[in-house]
Design a protein around this motif. Structure first.
Motif, PDB file in Angstrom:
ATOM      1  N   VAL A  87      10.537  37.411  56.811  1.00 40.12           N
ATOM      2  CA  VAL A  87      10.231  38.690  56.163  1.00 40.12           C
ATOM      3  C   VAL A  87      11.509  39.473  55.922  1.00 40.12           C
ATOM      4  N   ARG A  88      12.329  39.513  56.949  1.00 40.38           N
ATOM      5  CA  ARG A  88      13.563  40.271  56.838  1.00 40.38           C
ATOM      6  C   ARG A  88      14.549  39.635  55.858  1.00 40.38           C
ATOM      7  N   ALA A  89      14.422  38.312  55.647  1.00 39.22           N
ATOM      8  CA  ALA A  89      15.269  37.667  54.655  1.00 39.22           C
ATOM      9  C   ALA A  89      14.971  38.188  53.262  1.00 39.22           C
ATOM     10  N   LEU A  90      13.672  38.411  52.957  1.00 37.00           N
ATOM     11  CA  LEU A  90      13.310  38.969  51.666  1.00 37.00           C
ATOM     12  C   LEU A  90      13.824  40.410  51.533  1.00 37.00           C
ATOM     13  N   ILE A  91      13.637  41.208  52.588  1.00 38.37           N
ATOM     14  CA  ILE A  91      14.109  42.593  52.536  1.00 38.37           C
ATOM     15  C   ILE A  91      15.628  42.640  52.405  1.00 38.37           C
ATOM     16  N   PHE A  92      16.298  41.761  53.125  1.00 43.50           N
ATOM     17  CA  PHE A  92      17.757  41.697  53.051  1.00 43.50           C
ATOM     18  C   PHE A  92      18.211  41.350  51.642  1.00 43.50           C
ATOM     19  N   ALA A  93      17.524  40.382  51.004  1.00 42.15           N
ATOM     20  CA  ALA A  93      17.889  39.981  49.650  1.00 42.15           C
ATOM     21  C   ALA A  93      17.700  41.142  48.670  1.00 42.15           C
ATOM     22  N   VAL A  94      16.608  41.850  48.822  1.00 43.57           N
ATOM     23  CA  VAL A  94      16.363  43.004  47.939  1.00 43.57           C
ATOM     24  C   VAL A  94      17.453  44.045  48.115  1.00 43.57           C
ATOM     25  N   GLU A  95      17.803  44.363  49.341  1.00 47.16           N
ATOM     26  CA  GLU A  95      18.833  45.368  49.593  1.00 47.16           C
ATOM     27  C   GLU A  95      20.192  44.918  49.071  1.00 47.16           C
ATOM     28  N   MET A 336      24.484  32.225  57.300  1.00 48.00           N
ATOM     29  CA  MET A 336      24.539  33.511  56.599  1.00 48.00           C
ATOM     30  C   MET A 336      25.005  34.586  57.591  1.00 48.00           C
ATOM     31  N   PRO A 337      26.300  34.737  57.751  1.00 45.09           N
ATOM     32  CA  PRO A 337      26.824  35.695  58.737  1.00 45.09           C
ATOM     33  C   PRO A 337      26.358  37.121  58.475  1.00 45.09           C
ATOM     34  N   MET A 338      26.257  37.533  57.227  1.00 46.59           N
ATOM     35  CA  MET A 338      25.838  38.895  56.916  1.00 46.59           C
ATOM     36  C   MET A 338      24.385  39.136  57.332  1.00 46.59           C
ATOM     37  N   VAL A 343      20.185  41.530  60.924  1.00 45.70           N
ATOM     38  CA  VAL A 343      19.090  41.458  61.893  1.00 45.70           C
ATOM     39  C   VAL A 343      19.465  42.187  63.179  1.00 45.70           C
ATOM     40  N   ASN A 344      20.716  42.048  63.590  1.00 46.66           N
ATOM     41  CA  ASN A 344      21.155  42.718  64.823  1.00 46.66           C
ATOM     42  C   ASN A 344      21.181  44.236  64.681  1.00 46.66           C
ATOM     43  N   SER A 345      21.194  44.691  63.438  1.00 50.43           N
ATOM     44  CA  SER A 345      21.242  46.142  63.228  1.00 50.43           C
ATOM     45  C   SER A 345      19.863  46.786  63.170  1.00 50.43           C
ATOM     46  N   LEU A 346      18.797  45.981  63.204  1.00 50.96           N
ATOM     47  CA  LEU A 346      17.447  46.530  63.115  1.00 50.96           C
ATOM     48  C   LEU A 346      17.145  47.406  64.332  1.00 50.96           C
ATOM     49  N   HIS A 347      16.457  48.523  64.075  1.00 43.44           N
ATOM     50  CA  HIS A 347      16.108  49.432  65.167  1.00 43.44           C
ATOM     51  C   HIS A 347      14.862  50.217  64.763  1.00 43.44           C
ATOM     52  N   PRO A 348      13.937  50.433  65.698  1.00 49.01           N
ATOM     53  CA  PRO A 348      12.702  51.156  65.347  1.00 49.01           C
ATOM     54  C   PRO A 348      12.946  52.554  64.791  1.00 49.01           C
ATOM     55  N   SER A 349      14.047  53.170  65.176  1.00 46.86           N
ATOM     56  CA  SER A 349      14.302  54.542  64.724  1.00 46.86           C
ATOM     57  C   SER A 349      14.770  54.605  63.284  1.00 46.86           C
ATOM     58  N   THR A 350      15.311  53.514  62.757  1.00 48.72           N
ATOM     59  CA  THR A 350      15.832  53.510  61.389  1.00 48.72           C
ATOM     60  C   THR A 350      14.927  52.776  60.420  1.00 48.72           C
ATOM     61  N   ASP A 351      13.954  52.016  60.889  1.00 48.05           N
ATOM     62  CA  ASP A 351      13.073  51.238  60.026  1.00 48.05           C
ATOM     63  C   ASP A 351      11.632  51.683  60.249  1.00 48.05           C
ATOM     64  N   LEU A 352      11.388  52.972  59.952  1.00 46.26           N
ATOM     65  CA  LEU A 352      10.061  53.523  60.208  1.00 46.26           C
ATOM     66  C   LEU A 352       8.985  52.936  59.306  1.00 46.26           C
ATOM     67  N   TYR A 353       9.383  52.425  58.141  1.00 42.19           N
ATOM     68  CA  TYR A 353       8.398  51.892  57.202  1.00 42.19           C
ATOM     69  C   TYR A 353       7.857  50.535  57.640  1.00 42.19           C
ATOM     70  N   TRP A 361      10.780  44.325  68.475  1.00 44.76           N
ATOM     71  CA  TRP A 361      11.594  44.864  69.566  1.00 44.76           C
ATOM     72  C   TRP A 361      11.036  44.414  70.927  1.00 44.76           C
ATOM     73  N   GLU A 362       9.722  44.466  71.049  1.00 43.99           N
ATOM     74  CA  GLU A 362       9.106  44.056  72.308  1.00 43.99           C
ATOM     75  C   GLU A 362       9.332  42.565  72.583  1.00 43.99           C
ATOM     76  N   GLU A 363       9.203  41.754  71.558  1.00 44.89           N
ATOM     77  CA  GLU A 363       9.365  40.310  71.719  1.00 44.89           C
ATOM     78  C   GLU A 363      10.811  39.938  71.994  1.00 44.89           C
ATOM     79  N   ALA A 364      11.740  40.616  71.297  1.00 41.14           N
ATOM     80  CA  ALA A 364      13.154  40.276  71.418  1.00 41.14           C
ATOM     81  C   ALA A 364      13.732  40.700  72.757  1.00 41.14           C
ATOM     82  N   PHE A 365      13.268  41.842  73.258  1.00 41.43           N
ATOM     83  CA  PHE A 365      13.861  42.387  74.478  1.00 41.43           C
ATOM     84  C   PHE A 365      12.906  42.378  75.668  1.00 41.43           C
TER      85      PHE A 365
END
Length: 807
Positions: A87-95, A336-338, A343-353, A361-365
């Motif tokens: 999912v995040r690969a698609l969002i990353f490509a769009v951005e 794909m280093p970028m 992915v490492n920059s994802l955070h619940p406070s910045t991705d409210l949508y 976050w729960e699964e990763a940590f």
């Protein structure tokens, strides 16, 4: 982080095609339809919207349907990080596209993303929702004033993709799947707007069969899920593996409609099976693995389809005792280093949508939020786009070629991965080879055998066969009622070899070679003939030479004592001729010893026949002379004129001439010749003389028997003649012994093989010759040499008269 770049490639290709046509919408509708619960729906507005369906959750809760009220919404469970990365690969490509002013100047891409949650219902709901604008499901209407939907990326499963393609194909909306591999999706009549960035299963299944064949595995088990992906894959891999010469130990279906996926039954089959290799074509393999753990089923090598060959969900420490050493086909991936940084920059406070960010976050940590709240953020006909997608052909910055063939398939390139233990104690997927279907013949399949680690960290290729390998010198024998790979090993037939393991048939040696004891190679056949170097050969040769001296010695004695009564009374000239013929009889046996040269073959039987004909003719003449001489002494006898040398000479000439004519006919019309016999004695080349005509040989031998029989009969009738003239008894015994030897010779000759056939004839020649010498001449020599008092005329005449008077 490794991801499949297919999703990003599609977005790039879509972006590239949007520069070629205008965008606009004049349609306006006023709708008031009931709202649907869009849990698991991501949306970001834009001038152009890219749709996407992803399997973020891998389990769901099913509710009973009683058809009396509206069915409850599906509840999705078990968040999967690896699918969320897609999912995040698609969002990353769009951005990335939106941040590049050169790709789509003055145009912003948006997206609609829907979690299908492993169900056909959610897949249909997602497709219809995006076609309707993203908020409500209204077929054939778009009730939302947003950017036009350009196309849909999805779905991951073949069954869900087929359902979506049937809907989207009606509107000619481009659909590009990043994980659906069913071959049926290549049918352009049924799915005219479907494309995919992963090759069809037909390529992968051929690769799996090549993998099985490469390692020499012939006894393989199959597991497949009961959906389109599993069923089509099972059918294809079964056909390919069978064509490659392997057999199926079992072929079972994972029943996804059951809560336990019939795992206990499958675990029992795998446990009882002698197959060490199991091919698994399924997405939902976790429940079966849990049952294998419970029943402690280990020691199997798993061949993974691309659906789980790089699964992080299965690569945990819990399953490493079962899955270590797994080999599988994976979609060719790139670094794909970028994206890793993204992915490492994802955070619940910045991705409210993003309604999935908290679960991620729960699964990763391995933590839990105090409260769970999902934040939900809030067509036009663009059928020019399908045409451009069909003709996409470009290369990404990483050198990956992006294109589609006439059936909507990308180039078929796979990585072959091996599940190894990492330094951290976890399973990692290491690329050990590749499979490029479009490569040159002989270069499409490449694998580093030395780089593979099998179960228990073993580097030796495991064996998976229904029956043990047939060693060299053996061949496989199919057992009726069992698969072709379940066979028995049988020793190669006589005269044949097998120089490879598991030989299907044995190969005959050439005419001049013969198998060794192990029957794994052909050796030159030894030649066999009655040689002077063999003990039997030089023994018979010595006996022949020694025996030939005996008649010469007797001839010398007769010559020295030719004036004595006994020598004179026994027809001295005829006795000398008989002794010379016996000398030749002994010597002719030497012609049968040694290598059968063509000249020797031509003359040896002829020489044997002629000297024996001369010998028996002399004996017959001697017998008739005795009878005539006795009867000629009677008063008034008319036989006096037949007592001369002419009678005996005539008998010898006539009898010998008949045999000579027989031999001449034999040599002219059926000449004997040298031959190599490879059939009489297995493993040897018997160098022998072919008599040319067996009939001629037996006729000659029969003629000699005829002469001997006449001599025996005449001598037997004359046995009571007076002793002074009587050689009849001696001739009777000699001919009886002669005939006995040759009558015994016939069955012995016919039953002997190889050089023993020749030895038998030599022995018969020597024995019959000794019979004549011993019976006729030995007693006379004894009297001449050691009893000279008996060698007198008075003694012979007196004894003869007494016997005649007494008789």
């Amino acid at each position: 982080m490794k991801v499949c770049p297919a999703t990003i490639c599609f977005v790039l290709s879509t972006t590239w095609t949007f520069n070629t046509f205008a965008i606009g919408s004049d349609s306006k509708f006023s709708c008031n339809l009931p709202n649907e619960n869009n849990t698991g729906f991501l949306y970001r507005p834009g001038d152009i919207v890219i749709g996407g369906t992803f399997m973020v959750h891998v389990e769901s809760v099913y509710h009973n349907i009683d058809f009396t009220r509206k069915p409850q919404e599906l509840q999705c469970l078990k968040f999967a990080i690896e699918y969320y990365q897609t999912v995040r690969a698609l969002i990353f490509a769009v951005e990335e596209i939106n941040s590049d002013i050169e790709l789509l100047p003055n145009i912003t891409l948006g997206f609609q993303i829907f979690d299908t949650c492993v169900t056909l219902r959610r897949a249909a709901q997602g497709a219809l929702s995006m076609l309707s604008g993203g908020e409500e499901i209204t077929p054939n209407y778009k009730c939302y004033k947003g950017g036009p939907l350009a196309g849909i990326v999805g779905d991951s499963g073949s069954s869900r993709s087929i359902l979506m393609a049937q809907i989207l194909g009606l509107y000619r909306y481009p659909q590009i799947s990043y994980f659906a591999t069913s071959p049926i999706l290549s049918d352009r009549k049924l799915f005219p707007s479907f494309f995919r960035t992963i090759p069809s299963d037909e390529f992968q299944m051929r690769g799996l069969a090549l993998l099985v064949s490469h390692f020499g595995w012939t006894w393989v088990g199959l597991l497949a899920s009961d959906n389109d992906y599993g069923q089509f894959g099972l059918q294809l891999v079964k056909e390919e593996i069978t064509n490659a010469g392997a057999c199926l130990a079992f072929s079972e279906i994972i029943l996804t409609g059951q809560y336990n996926r019939n795992a206990p039954h499958l675990a029992q089959i795998i446990k009882r099976s002698s197959a060490n290799i199991v091919v698994v074509i399924a997405y939902d393999f976790v429940v079966v693995l849990e049952e294998l753990l419970r029943q402690n089923v280990t020691g199997k090598i798993w061949l993974a389809s691309e659906s789980w060959s790089t699964s992080g969900l299965l690569s945990t420490k819990r399953y490493q005792g079962i899955l270590l050493g797994t080999l599988g086909f994976a979609i060719h991936s790139g670094h794909m280093p970028m994206f890793n940084k993204y992915v490492n920059s994802l955070h619940p406070s910045t991705d409210l949508y993003d309604p999935f960010i908290k679960e991620f976050w729960e699964e990763a940590f391995t933590c839990k939020w105090p409260s769970q709240e999902n934040v939900v953020l809030g067509t036009e006909n663009i059928s020019k786009l399908l045409h451009y997608v069909k003709n996409v052909n470009f290369e990404t910055k990483k050198g990956t070629q992006v294109s589609f063939d006439a059936k909507g398939n990308p180039p078929a390139v796979y990585d072959i991965v091996n599940w190894k233990m990492s330094t951290k104690g976890t399973l990692e997927h290491v690329v050990v080879g590749n499979y490029d279907f479009n490569a040159l013949i002989g270069k499409s399949f490449n694998i580093d055998n030395s780089g593979i680690t099998w179960i228990n960290n073993n580097t030796q290729v495991p064996i998976s066969k229904c029956s043990p390998s047939c060693h060299l010198g053996f061949r496989k024998v199919i057992v009726p009622g069992k698969p072709a790979c379940c066979y028995e090993c049988a020793r190669c037939p006589q005269g044949q070899i097998s120089n490879q393991t598991d030989a299907v048939k044995c190969l005959p040696c050439s005419w001049d070679t013969w198998p060794n004891l192990q029957q794994d190679r052909c050796l030159p056949r030894p030649t066999e003939f009655l040689s002077y170097g063999d003990p039997l050969g030089y023994s018979l040769a010595a006996a022949s030479v020694f025996s030939s001296l005996t008649p010469l010695f007797i001839l010398g004695v007769f010559y020295f004592f030719k004036k004595t009564p006994i020598v004179r009374a026994n027809n001295y000239s005829l006795s000398c001729l008989l002794l010379l013929s016996l000398f030749l009889c002994f010597l002719c046996s030497l012609g049968f010893i040694g290598y059968p040269q063509p000249e020797k073959c031509l003359l040896r039987q002829v020489a044997f026949g002629m000297v024996f004909a001369l010998c028996i003719s002399c004996v017959l003449a001697k017998t008739i002379t005795v009878v005539i001489a006795f009867n000629a002494t009677k008063p008034g006898s008319r036989l006096r004129k037949w007592t001369g040398v002419k009678v005996s000479s005539s008998i010898i000439i006539v009898c010998t001439s008949i045999d000579f004519c027989l031999c001449v006919i034999w040599v002219i019309y059926f000449p004997p010749f040298s031959e190599l016999d490879t059939y009489t004695k297995p493993g040897f080349i018997i160098v022998s003389c072919n008599e040319g005509s067996p009939t001629a040989f037996w006729c000659m031998l029969g003629y000699l028997g005829f002469l001997a029989s006449i001599s025996f009969i005449v001598a037997f009738l004359a046995r009571r003649l007076p002793d002074s003239f009587n050689e009849a008894k001696l001739i009777t015994f000699s001919m009886l012994a002669f005939l006995s030897v040759w009558v015994s010779f016939i069955p012995a000759y016919l039953s002997a093989r190889g050089m023993y056939t020749v030895a038998m004839e030599v022995f018969a020649i020597l024995s019959s010759s000794w019979a004549v010498v011993g019976c006729i001449f030995v007693s006379k020599c004894f009297i001449v040499l050691f009893r000279p008092n008996l060698n007198s005329r008075e003694h012979l005449m007196g004894r003869g008269r007494r016997k005649h008077i007494e008789g």
